[in-house]
Design a protein around this motif. Sequence first.
Motif, PDB file in Angstrom:
ATOM      1  N   ILE A 146       4.631  10.915   1.729  1.00  0.00           N
ATOM      2  CA  ILE A 146       4.732  12.374   1.907  1.00  0.00           C
ATOM      3  C   ILE A 146       4.738  13.055   0.536  1.00  0.00           C
ATOM      4  N   ARG A 147       5.417  12.446  -0.422  1.00  0.00           N
ATOM      5  CA  ARG A 147       5.482  13.039  -1.761  1.00  0.00           C
ATOM      6  C   ARG A 147       4.079  13.125  -2.398  1.00  0.00           C
ATOM      7  N   MET A 152      -0.564  17.098  -3.557  1.00  0.00           N
ATOM      8  CA  MET A 152      -1.986  17.487  -3.502  1.00  0.00           C
ATOM      9  C   MET A 152      -2.154  19.001  -3.382  1.00  0.00           C
ATOM     10  N   LYS A 153      -1.108  19.682  -2.892  1.00  0.00           N
ATOM     11  CA  LYS A 153      -1.186  21.154  -2.777  1.00  0.00           C
ATOM     12  C   LYS A 153      -1.491  21.787  -4.132  1.00  0.00           C
ATOM     13  N   ASP A 154      -1.073  21.108  -5.216  1.00  0.00           N
ATOM     14  CA  ASP A 154      -1.261  21.649  -6.569  1.00  0.00           C
ATOM     15  C   ASP A 154      -2.701  21.521  -7.070  1.00  0.00           C
ATOM     16  N   TYR A 155      -3.474  20.600  -6.485  1.00  0.00           N
ATOM     17  CA  TYR A 155      -4.804  20.386  -7.065  1.00  0.00           C
ATOM     18  C   TYR A 155      -5.957  20.271  -6.057  1.00  0.00           C
ATOM     19  N   ALA A 156      -5.652  20.120  -4.779  1.00  0.00           N
ATOM     20  CA  ALA A 156      -6.736  19.853  -3.823  1.00  0.00           C
ATOM     21  C   ALA A 156      -7.329  21.131  -3.232  1.00  0.00           C
ATOM     22  N   LEU A 176       6.245   9.955   8.225  1.00  0.00           N
ATOM     23  CA  LEU A 176       4.935  10.078   7.578  1.00  0.00           C
ATOM     24  C   LEU A 176       3.861  10.444   8.611  1.00  0.00           C
ATOM     25  N   LEU A 177       3.916   9.776   9.761  1.00  0.00           N
ATOM     26  CA  LEU A 177       2.969  10.091  10.841  1.00  0.00           C
ATOM     27  C   LEU A 177       3.115  11.557  11.267  1.00  0.00           C
ATOM     28  N   SER A 274       7.458   3.507  -4.315  1.00  0.00           N
ATOM     29  CA  SER A 274       7.969   3.535  -5.693  1.00  0.00           C
ATOM     30  C   SER A 274       6.926   4.067  -6.687  1.00  0.00           C
ATOM     31  N   VAL A 275       5.722   4.404  -6.193  1.00  0.00           N
ATOM     32  CA  VAL A 275       4.671   4.864  -7.119  1.00  0.00           C
ATOM     33  C   VAL A 275       4.922   6.311  -7.526  1.00  0.00           C
TER      34      VAL A 275
END
Length: 276
Positions: A146-147, A152-156, A176-177, A274-275
Motif C-alpha cells: 500500500i505504501r 505513486m500519487k506523487d509521480y504517476a 492490500l486487496l 521491508s522495501v
Amino acid sequence: MAAKGSEAPTVRLSNGLEMPVLGLGTYRSRGEECVQAVRWALGEGYRLIDTSLAYWNEPEVARGIEESGVPRDQVFITSKLENDDHGYDSTQAAIERTLSNLRTDYLDLYLIHWPVSDLRADTWRAMEELYRQGKAKAIGVSNYTIRHLREMKDYAEVTPAVNQCEFHPFLYQRELLDYCTAKGIQFECYSPLAKASRLDDPTLNEIGHAHERTAAQVMLRWETQLGCVAIPKSVHREWIAENLSIFDFELSAEEMERISVLDEDRHLDWDPRSVE
Ligand SMILES: NC(=O)c1ccc[n+]([C@@H]2O[C@H](COP(=O)([O-])OP(=O)(O)OC[C@H]3O[C@@H](n4cnc5c(N)ncnc54)[C@H](OP(=O)(O)O)[C@@H]3O)[C@@H](O)[C@H]2O)c1
C-alpha cells in the motif's frame, strides 16, 4: 484452434482492456516443458500467459503460443521488467528485448516486477511512455505494498491497471486487496496454490470433497470469487486442465469465510514490506 475446455471469464481493467481471470504461470518452466505447457494450456482454453524476462523462457512461451494455433490477438500476454533494468532508458531498452523474445510487437500487460528503491518514479514514467506508444496495452506493478502504491500519487499520470502479488489462503492480504479494489487496480495473485505446499490442508480438502473438487481448485475458486485474477503454474497436462475447471461451482459465504481464516500472513516468496 478451438479450446477443449471452456475459457475463463474476463475482468475489465480500468482502461477498458479485458483480462482473463485465470491464466498460466510459467516461473521455473523451461525449455520444451514450457513450450508444451503453454500449448496444452491454450488448447484447454487458457487465454492468459504470465512470464518475465527473469524466467528465461520468453522464447519458449512464444513457441508454445505459435504452436497452439491460437491467434496472437486472442492471447493475453503479461511480462515483467527486471530489477536491473529500472530507470527511464533501461526500461525502454528492456521491453524491446522482451518483445523480441516473445516475437510480438506489443504486450497486453507489462509489469514492474519489484518496487526497486529510488528508481521507481523514473521507471514508471518510462512505462507510461510505452503505454502511450502502444507497446503495452496496459501497465502495472508487482509486489507493491500500500505504501508503494500511495507514493505513486506523487509521480504517476497513469494509474497502474494491475498489482500482482503473492496471495493464497495462507497469505490473505485483505487490506492490500481492499486498497487495490478501492483504487480501481485489479489484484492478481501469484503463487495462488501456495506453491503446492498446503494441498493436504484439512479445511480445503473438506470443502473440496463437498463440491467434488481438489484443494487446488478450492484455492483458485476462493481467489477468483474474491475478485482476483489467479495464475497457477503447472507443467502437467492434467493439472493445467484441473486448474481451469473452477467456473462451474461456487463456494458459499460460509465456505469463503472458513478459507479466509486459514491466513497465517506467511510469505513463501520474498516479502516486499521491508522495501523502502
Ligand atoms: N511477480 C512475482 O514476483 C511472481 C513471483 C512468483 C510467481 N509469479 C508468477 O505466478 C505464477 C504462479 O506462482 P508459483 O509458480 O510460485 O506457484 P503456484 O502456482 O502456487 O504453484 C505451482 C506448483 O503447484 C503445482 N501444481 C499446479 N497445479 C496443481 C494441481 N492442480 N495439483 C497439484 N499440484 C499442482 C505445480 O507443479 P508442476 O509445475 O510440477 O506441474 C508447481 O509445483 C508463477 O509461475 C509466475 O508466473 C510471479
